[in-house]
Design an enzyme around this catalytic site. Structure first.
Site, mmCIF file in Angstrom:
data_model
loop_
_atom_site.group_PDB
_atom_site.id
_atom_site.type_symbol
_atom_site.label_atom_id
_atom_site.label_comp_id
_atom_site.label_asym_id
_atom_site.label_seq_id
_atom_site.Cartn_x
_atom_site.Cartn_y
_atom_site.Cartn_z
ATOM 1 N N GLU A 114 0.854 -1.201 0.000
ATOM 2 C CA GLU A 114 0.000 0.000 0.000
ATOM 3 C C GLU A 114 0.879 1.237 0.000
ATOM 4 O O GLU A 114 2.069 1.159 0.322
ATOM 5 C CB GLU A 114 -0.937 -0.012 1.219
ATOM 6 C CG GLU A 114 -0.206 0.137 2.532
ATOM 7 C CD GLU A 114 -1.059 -0.252 3.744
ATOM 8 O OE1 GLU A 114 -1.905 -1.156 3.618
ATOM 9 O OE2 GLU A 114 -0.858 0.358 4.800
ATOM 10 N N LYS A 116 2.887 4.475 0.983
ATOM 11 C CA LYS A 116 3.396 5.103 2.205
ATOM 12 C C LYS A 116 3.020 6.578 2.118
ATOM 13 O O LYS A 116 3.496 7.290 1.232
ATOM 14 C CB LYS A 116 4.907 4.949 2.303
ATOM 15 C CG LYS A 116 5.472 5.484 3.605
ATOM 16 C CD LYS A 116 6.931 5.111 3.757
ATOM 17 C CE LYS A 116 7.492 5.428 5.128
ATOM 18 N NZ LYS A 116 7.146 6.711 5.682
ATOM 19 N N ASP A 118 2.983 10.344 2.997
ATOM 20 C CA ASP A 118 3.974 11.237 3.598
ATOM 21 C C ASP A 118 3.249 12.308 4.405
ATOM 22 O O ASP A 118 2.969 13.398 3.921
ATOM 23 C CB ASP A 118 4.835 11.866 2.499
ATOM 24 C CG ASP A 118 6.125 12.407 3.078
ATOM 25 O OD1 ASP A 118 6.404 12.144 4.266
ATOM 26 O OD2 ASP A 118 6.858 13.090 2.346
ATOM 27 N N TYR A 227 -4.793 2.931 8.670
ATOM 28 C CA TYR A 227 -4.370 1.601 8.221
ATOM 29 C C TYR A 227 -4.041 0.660 9.369
ATOM 30 O O TYR A 227 -3.880 -0.527 9.166
ATOM 31 C CB TYR A 227 -3.138 1.714 7.317
ATOM 32 C CG TYR A 227 -2.120 2.719 7.826
ATOM 33 C CD1 TYR A 227 -1.364 2.454 8.955
ATOM 34 C CD2 TYR A 227 -1.951 3.949 7.185
ATOM 35 C CE1 TYR A 227 -0.467 3.373 9.442
ATOM 36 C CE2 TYR A 227 -1.042 4.880 7.667
ATOM 37 C CZ TYR A 227 -0.305 4.576 8.799
ATOM 38 O OH TYR A 227 0.576 5.496 9.286
ATOM 39 N N LYS A 316 11.291 2.633 -0.300
ATOM 40 C CA LYS A 316 11.215 4.041 -0.715
ATOM 41 C C LYS A 316 11.683 4.204 -2.158
ATOM 42 O O LYS A 316 12.675 3.606 -2.556
ATOM 43 C CB LYS A 316 12.087 4.905 0.202
ATOM 44 C CG LYS A 316 11.728 4.765 1.681
ATOM 45 C CD LYS A 316 11.004 5.954 2.194
ATOM 46 C CE LYS A 316 11.988 6.900 2.787
ATOM 47 N NZ LYS A 316 11.388 8.049 3.399
ATOM 48 N N CYS A 414 21.432 45.731 -3.584
ATOM 49 C CA CYS A 414 20.227 44.940 -3.320
ATOM 50 C C CYS A 414 19.310 44.983 -4.549
ATOM 51 O O CYS A 414 19.010 46.068 -5.051
ATOM 52 C CB CYS A 414 19.510 45.503 -2.103
ATOM 53 S SG CYS A 414 17.860 44.826 -1.868
ATOM 54 N N CYS A 417 15.950 47.164 -3.585
ATOM 55 C CA CYS A 417 15.939 48.607 -3.331
ATOM 56 C C CYS A 417 17.166 49.320 -3.886
ATOM 57 O O CYS A 417 17.240 50.546 -3.836
ATOM 58 C CB CYS A 417 15.841 48.872 -1.828
ATOM 59 S SG CYS A 417 17.342 48.414 -0.949
ATOM 60 N N CYS A 432 21.136 42.941 2.611
ATOM 61 C CA CYS A 432 20.887 44.324 2.209
ATOM 62 C C CYS A 432 21.042 45.187 3.453
ATOM 63 O O CYS A 432 20.547 44.859 4.518
ATOM 64 C CB CYS A 432 19.474 44.447 1.644
ATOM 65 S SG CYS A 432 18.966 46.158 1.461
ATOM 66 N N CYS A 437 14.606 49.182 2.868
ATOM 67 C CA CYS A 437 14.328 48.258 1.767
ATOM 68 C C CYS A 437 12.962 47.613 1.988
ATOM 69 O O CYS A 437 12.695 47.081 3.055
ATOM 70 C CB CYS A 437 15.420 47.191 1.715
ATOM 71 S SG CYS A 437 15.080 45.876 0.537
#
Ligand code: IVH
Length: 737
Positions: A114, A116, A118, A227, A316, A414, A417, A432, A437
């Site tokens: 079945e 797995k 996550d 399960y 896996k 940056c 800005c 920055c 900014c």
């Protein structure tokens, strides 16, 4: 309606709603329209308003209820929650099968395969058919009680319906997860609101279930699949995993949609392959297949290690990798001002989605992997979700690909800005430096609340960070719109391990914020992080202006600019021997006179050096910067909001010029060599305390500071009766400053 009538009606409505909840949320085949469902739900809610006693904990209206909590209660699992051994290798999976066969030499083995899932392992406890508690796995022995949060998952039965004889106790195990589509939507919303997106659905699910306020959890697209069994006290018996899953389904649980029963090793690996082909279409993330012995009696014979069952294993799937071209590296600025390099890739389809970008983390990471623009790179989805650049295919490197130079690539500034950037020695990051900014929300708020600024310590540091992260504050002035409830419920921990700010702290913080409204003007000028305005400059500005509006439109600062411009132009004209020289000089003189009139500068006693008397802190650079700031859309908005919020910083105009500056109005002449202080150090100390240093002694001189080998100035001082002091006496005069 009488109470008995209401009770009957209530039971009918509850049964009907549960039935439709099951069809909609668990089986995904609704039979009535949303409107019809809403009508049923509203009828139930109305009935419960009229007869509040009927609104028991297992009523469908009670899924989202309860107040936020401060922390989760620990719950001990009646049977420990183990983990699974896992492998990426077929060979290891095959030897697992052989191992089990060896332990059961005469048995014909049947395996289930079945997905797995996550997500986050959870345990639900039902007593006599009613949900009693729901918990996380925790360390396997003790988890966190997240019942109120789990109740918000609509496919989780609050009560078994249709079960004639519900088990006395049932502990059921499964996986809570966030649906992929919902995850994407949630992240899009978070990015739009300026919040940090979740890195993957698993973290998003964990974070959502660790919310202290179930109303937040209720808005997250969560679901759960079951399960396993923890503890069971009931009449029915189950011989196999398959039967158990059928039973769970009959009780109203969502179970793995697809499961294979395999009688041989070949069938088993064929199933694993098939799952790999279809798993990207599931509504949840799947990074593997779980292989389980189907027969419960056999499972008991094979047994457990201290960590995991010997009868199961997770296989896996290796993360898929692909090669693609790195078209460019762009730079993103985070809310703390950190510059993060991002790989702009030639889009490729990988593990279920198209990938066009991936983070490169930081400069050192790019150097370590020697990643160059134009390179062909190998990418994979780390944890199946976040794309990562694994490395470079050097054989495919174009001849002209140059090593990546972060600073140069950013153009030394940056990207948001255009402000200066510098490498933060503490971290491997470029930052920055411009607090104005737009990207740097957290740093601005931290700066504003710091001790030298508005001194609202209770919302500095981590609190400021979280306020910005959760979208409650973006600009310092947003602090003044905070209210008790969201501030008290602010999670200072992580999504996975929550810690609330609490109402008491929130009340204190709100009081400190209120006090800041009348903090001295200099602190406001400093706290707003106007470029070039440090603490001393802020104090000087506050000395000469009553209100922040006065600073914003200061004729004085305009005169400072005018004066310096004219002086410069006059010098130029003199060099060019232009006729305009005199004209410009007198314009400069006029500006100087206005400054003198404002008490900003003293009349110089030296001819032709009128600028010697001009206050040095508030030079033209500061003046420009302050006027520019308040003239910018951002500065104007700050003023407008301050007015709207009723913020009136305390004036320091009189106080600062007299009390706070011990040398105000005093003139010093330096001569000879001092034992410790250099001439510059002594001068700047005098000036920073409000005094002035001139070159020659007159009767207007207040002190002559004399060191070794003092010359004619000392004689003149003595002749005129001007006090002569040495370094020790001078330092005493300076006091604790
Ligand atoms: S069975 C005794 N089946 O994977 C442990 N676990 O890596 C039996 N998981 O903690 C677990 N999908 O949270 C099992 N179909 C599945 C699963 C599954 C996901 C999780 C579970 C477990 C973790 C172990």
């Amino acid at each position: 309606m009488t109470l008995p009538q209401a009770t009957t009606k209530h039971a009918q409505l509850v049964a009907e709603i549960r039935h439709h909840d099951n069809l909609y949320y668990t089986e995904a085949r609704p039979t009535i329209s949303d409107q019809e469902y809403d009508r049923l739900y509203r009828a139930l809610a109305d009935l419960e308003t009229e007869f509040p006693g009927l609104a028991t904990a297992d009523s469908p209206t009670q899924r989202v209820g309860g107040e936020p909590v401060k922390a989760f209660r620990p719950v001990q699992h009646q049977v420990p929650m183990l983990s699974l051994d896992n492998t990426y290798s077929q060979e290891e999976a095959r030897s697992f099968v052989k191992r089990v066969q060896k332990l059961l030499p005469n048995a014909t083995l049947a395996w289930t395969v079945e997905p797995k899932i996550d997500g986050l392992a959870i345990n639900l406890r039902y007593e006599n058919g009613a949900l009693i508690s729901g918990a996380t796995r925790g360390d396997g022995v003790t988890g966190d009680d997240i019942t109120s949060n789990l109740k918000t998952i609509r496919s989780i039965p609050l009560k078994f319906f249709g079960a004639k004889n519900p088990p006395r106790v049932l502990e059921v195990r499964g996986e809570a997860y966030m649906k992929r589509a919902g995850f994407k939507k949630l992240n899009t919303g978070r990015i739009a609101a300026g919040e940090e997106p979740f890195s993957n659905p698993r973290n998003a699910a964990a974070g959502s279930l660790k919310q202290l306020d179930p109303r937040i959890t209720a808005q997250r697209p969560l679901d759960a699949i079951f399960y396993g069994v923890g503890h069971y006290e009931g009449e029915e018996t189950f011989a196999t995993h398959q039967q158990w899953l059928q039973h769970l389904k009959a009780l109203g649980f969502k179970t793995p949609g697809k499961i294979w029963l395999c009688q041989s090793e070949d069938e088993l690996f064929a199933a694993i392959d098939q799952l790999d082909k279809i798993r990207h279409d599931f509504e949840y993330e799947t990074d593997g297949a779980v292989i389980k012995l189907n027969d419960f009696a056999m499972r008991e014979e094979v047994g457990y290690t201290s960590k995991a069952p010997r009868w199961a294993m997770a296989y896996k799937y290796a993360p898929e990798q692909l090669q693609t071209r790195l078209n460019d590296i762009t730079i993103q600025v985070g809310r703390t001002g950190v510059l993060t390099p991002v790989a702009e890739l030639e889009p490729v389809f990988l593990a279920g989605s198209t990938i066009g970008r991936a983070t490169l983390h930081n400069e050192d990471e790019i150097k370590r992997k020697d990643i160059r623009i134009g390179d062909t790179v190998t990418i994979e989805k780390a944890g199946e979700v976040i794309p990562a650049v694994v490395g470079v295919v050097e054989s495919k490197r174009p001849a002209n690909a140059a090593p990546f130079d972060f600073f140069q690539h950013a153009g030394g500034k940056c990207p948001v800005c255009g402000g200066p950037i510098a490498r933060d020695p503490q971290y491997v990051a470029w930052r920055c430096q411009n607090l104005q900014c737009p990207a740097q929300a957290t740093r601005r708020v931290e700066f504003f609340t710091a001790r030298g600024a508005l001194d609202i310590e209770s919302v500095g540091g981590i609190v400021a960070d979280k306020l910005v992260e959760h979208g409650l504050v973006r600009e310092p002035l947003d602090l003044f719109n905070l209210t008790l409830e969201p501030l008290g419920a602010l999670n200072l921990g992580t999504e996975e391990s929550a810690r609330m700010f609490g109402n008491k702290n929130a009340e204190k913080a709100l009081q400190a914020i209120e006090r800041a409204k009348t903090a001295p003007l200099s602190r406001w000028l400093f706290g707003l992080a106007i470029p070039e305005v440090g603490k001393t400059t802020a104090l000087q500005l506050a000395t000469f202006h009553d209100t922040i509006e006065d600073v914003a439109e200061s004729p004085l600062l305009r005169d400072v600019i005018a004066y310096h411009e004219k002086i410069e132009q006059a010098r130029q004209a003199r060099r060019e021997q232009s006729d305009q020289h005199q004209q410009l000089k007198s314009e400069a003189e006029a500006a100087a006179q206005r400054l003198i009139g404002a008490g900003f500068a003293e009349k110089s006693r030296r001819k032709n050096e009128k600028e010697a008397g001009i206050n040095t802190e508030l030079g033209p650079v500061v003046a420009h910067s302050v006027l520019d700031y308040f003239g910018s859309p951002n500065g104007k908005e700050v003023l407008r909001r301050m007015q709207a919020l009723g913020i009136h910083p305390k004036s320091q105009k009189a106080a600062a010029s007299k009390a706070e500056q011990p040398f105000t109005g005093k003139t010093f002449v330096l001569t000879g060599t001092l034992p410790m202080l250099t001439r510059e150090a002594a001068s700047s100390r005098i000036e920073s305390l409000g005094g002035k240093v001139t070159g020659s002694v007159s009767k207007n001189t207040d002190y002559v500071l004399a060191g070794a080998e003092a010359g004619s100035k000392l004689d003149k001082a003595q002749a005129l009766g001007v006090p002569v002091i040495d370094e020790a006496a001078f330092l005493k005069l300076c006091g604790p400053f």
